[in-house]
Design a protein around this motif. Structure first.
Motif, PDB file in Angstrom:
ATOM      1  N   TYR A   1     -54.404 -23.237 -23.618  1.00 54.65           N
ATOM      2  CA  TYR A   1     -54.431 -22.474 -22.379  1.00 54.65           C
ATOM      3  C   TYR A   1     -53.100 -21.755 -22.182  1.00 54.65           C
ATOM      4  O   TYR A   1     -52.040 -22.333 -22.394  1.00 54.65           O
ATOM      5  N   VAL A  33     -64.287 -19.081 -35.928  1.00 56.37           N
ATOM      6  CA  VAL A  33     -63.910 -18.419 -34.677  1.00 56.37           C
ATOM      7  C   VAL A  33     -64.880 -18.778 -33.549  1.00 56.37           C
ATOM      8  O   VAL A  33     -64.581 -18.574 -32.381  1.00 56.37           O
ATOM      9  N   PHE A  68     -63.686 -20.492 -30.390  1.00 55.27           N
ATOM     10  CA  PHE A  68     -63.108 -19.748 -29.269  1.00 55.27           C
ATOM     11  C   PHE A  68     -64.172 -19.164 -28.353  1.00 55.27           C
ATOM     12  O   PHE A  68     -63.856 -18.590 -27.321  1.00 55.27           O
ATOM     13  N   GLU A  84     -61.835  -8.349 -25.623  1.00 60.12           N
ATOM     14  CA  GLU A  84     -61.922  -9.754 -26.029  1.00 60.12           C
ATOM     15  C   GLU A  84     -60.927 -10.060 -27.151  1.00 60.12           C
ATOM     16  O   GLU A  84     -60.244 -11.087 -27.129  1.00 60.12           O
ATOM     17  N   TYR A 114     -60.836 -12.838 -21.113  1.00 64.94           N
ATOM     18  CA  TYR A 114     -61.250 -13.327 -22.432  1.00 64.94           C
ATOM     19  C   TYR A 114     -60.218 -14.229 -23.105  1.00 64.94           C
ATOM     20  O   TYR A 114     -60.322 -14.530 -24.286  1.00 64.94           O
ATOM     21  N   ARG A 115     -59.210 -14.668 -22.373  1.00 65.83           N
ATOM     22  CA  ARG A 115     -58.206 -15.516 -23.025  1.00 65.83           C
ATOM     23  C   ARG A 115     -58.837 -16.832 -23.452  1.00 65.83           C
ATOM     24  O   ARG A 115     -59.833 -17.288 -22.896  1.00 65.83           O
ATOM     25  N   ASN A 116     -58.234 -17.417 -24.457  1.00 62.89           N
ATOM     26  CA  ASN A 116     -58.751 -18.664 -25.028  1.00 62.89           C
ATOM     27  C   ASN A 116     -58.638 -19.814 -24.042  1.00 62.89           C
ATOM     28  O   ASN A 116     -57.705 -19.872 -23.240  1.00 62.89           O
ATOM     29  N   MET A 139     -57.834 -12.739 -26.923  1.00 65.47           N
ATOM     30  CA  MET A 139     -57.635 -13.815 -27.905  1.00 65.47           C
ATOM     31  C   MET A 139     -56.231 -13.745 -28.507  1.00 65.47           C
ATOM     32  O   MET A 139     -55.563 -14.767 -28.661  1.00 65.47           O
ATOM     33  N   SER A 190     -53.369 -14.822 -26.123  1.00 70.14           N
ATOM     34  CA  SER A 190     -53.371 -16.221 -25.683  1.00 70.14           C
ATOM     35  C   SER A 190     -53.193 -17.133 -26.884  1.00 70.14           C
ATOM     36  O   SER A 190     -52.113 -17.216 -27.433  1.00 70.14           O
ATOM     37  N   GLY A 191     -54.220 -17.759 -27.345  1.00 74.31           N
ATOM     38  CA  GLY A 191     -54.088 -18.784 -28.381  1.00 74.31           C
ATOM     39  C   GLY A 191     -53.647 -18.301 -29.739  1.00 74.31           C
ATOM     40  O   GLY A 191     -53.124 -19.073 -30.524  1.00 74.31           O
ATOM     41  N   SER A 235     -58.320 -22.881 -25.213  1.00 73.45           N
ATOM     42  CA  SER A 235     -57.380 -23.802 -25.862  1.00 73.45           C
ATOM     43  C   SER A 235     -56.684 -23.065 -27.000  1.00 73.45           C
ATOM     44  O   SER A 235     -57.363 -22.481 -27.846  1.00 73.45           O
TER      45      SER A 235
END
Length: 192
Positions: free
Chosen positions: A170, A95, A98, A123, A164-166, A127, A130-131, A168
Motif C-alpha cells: 500500500y 500480474v 494486482f 491503470e 488503480y494503485r496496488n 501500478m 505504487s507497488g 499491496s
C-alpha cells in the motif's frame, strides 16, 4: 542486441518475445482458437516504447476460459525455444495478483489468433507509481506511460491513476502524489 533468451540473466529481447508470441499464435491457429490477452509490465516498454532492451517475462491477464490451453501452449513454446516455463514462464499471469481491471485499445502484438493489448494507461501508471516503484526502469516506464496519457489535465490524471494503485504494498496518498508530481515534471517539463 541478443536475439535469443539469455538464461544467465533471465531476460527476453524484443526478437525473442516476438518469435515466442508468433509461435503461440500459430499453435492457437492450429487449434482454431483466438485469444486476447491484456499485458502490463516490461513487455510494453520493450515492444512499444523501446525504452528497455529486455524484460524478464511477459505479464498478462489470461481469460479464465483460456487459462488451461494457454498454459499448455506456453510450455510447448518454452520447450521448443528453450524459454522459462512453469510458475515463472516466459508468459504468465503473475500480474493477476494486482487485480488488473482494464484493457485499452492499444495492441502491442497482433495476429488473427492472438492479440495482446495493454491495460489502460491510467491503470498502468497507478501500478507503476505504487507497488512497482522498485527500480529506475519502473520510473522510466511511468514517464513513458504518462506521456501516452498526455498533459491535458494533471489533476484528473492524478485522480484516475490513484484509483488503480496496488493494494499491496500500500502507498499512501502523499507518497503517491509525490511520485506522480516527479514523474509529471520529468515527462512534460521539456515539452512546455
Amino acid at each position: 542486441m541478443k536475439k535469443y533468451y539469455d538464461p544467465g540473466n533471465g531476460t527476453l529481447s524484443k526478437e525473442v518475445i516476438e518469435k515466442a508470441l508468433s509461435r503461440l499464435a500459430q499453435l492457437l491457429k492450429e487449434r482454431n482458437r483466438r485469444v486476447e490477452l491484456v499485458a502490463a509490465g516490461g513487455v510494453i516498454s520493450v515492444l512499444m516504447f523501446g525504452s528497455r532492451r529486455m524484460t524478464r517475462d511477459i505479464d498478462v491477464i489470461i481469460p479464465p476460459k483460456d487459462k488451461e490451453l494457454i498454459s499448455e501452449l506456453v510450455d510447448q513454446v518454452a520447450e521448443e525455444q528453450k524459454l522459462p516455463k512453469g510458475q515463472h514462464a516466459w508468459l504468465n499471469d503473475g500480474v493477476s495478483f494486482f487485480g488488473l481491471q482494464t484493457k485499452s485499445n492499444k495492441q502491442i502484438f497482433m495476429h488473427p489468433n492472438l492479440v495482446v493489448y495493454t491495460a489502460s494507461w491510467y491503470e498502468l501508471l497507478g501500478m507503476k507509481l505504487s507497488g512497482a516503484w522498485r527500480r529506475d526502469a519502473d520510473y522510466h516506464d511511468a514517464v513513458h506511460i504518462l506521456r501516452q496519457i498526455g498533459n491535458n489535465n494533471k489533476s484528473q490524471t492524478l485522480v484516475m491513476s490513484m484509483k488503480y494503485r496496488n493494494f499491496s504494498p500500500y502507498v499512501d496518498d502523499e507518497t503517491f502524489t509525490k511520485r506522480f508530481n516527479r514523474t509529471w515534471t520529468d515527462a512534460f517539463d521539456d515539452f512546455d
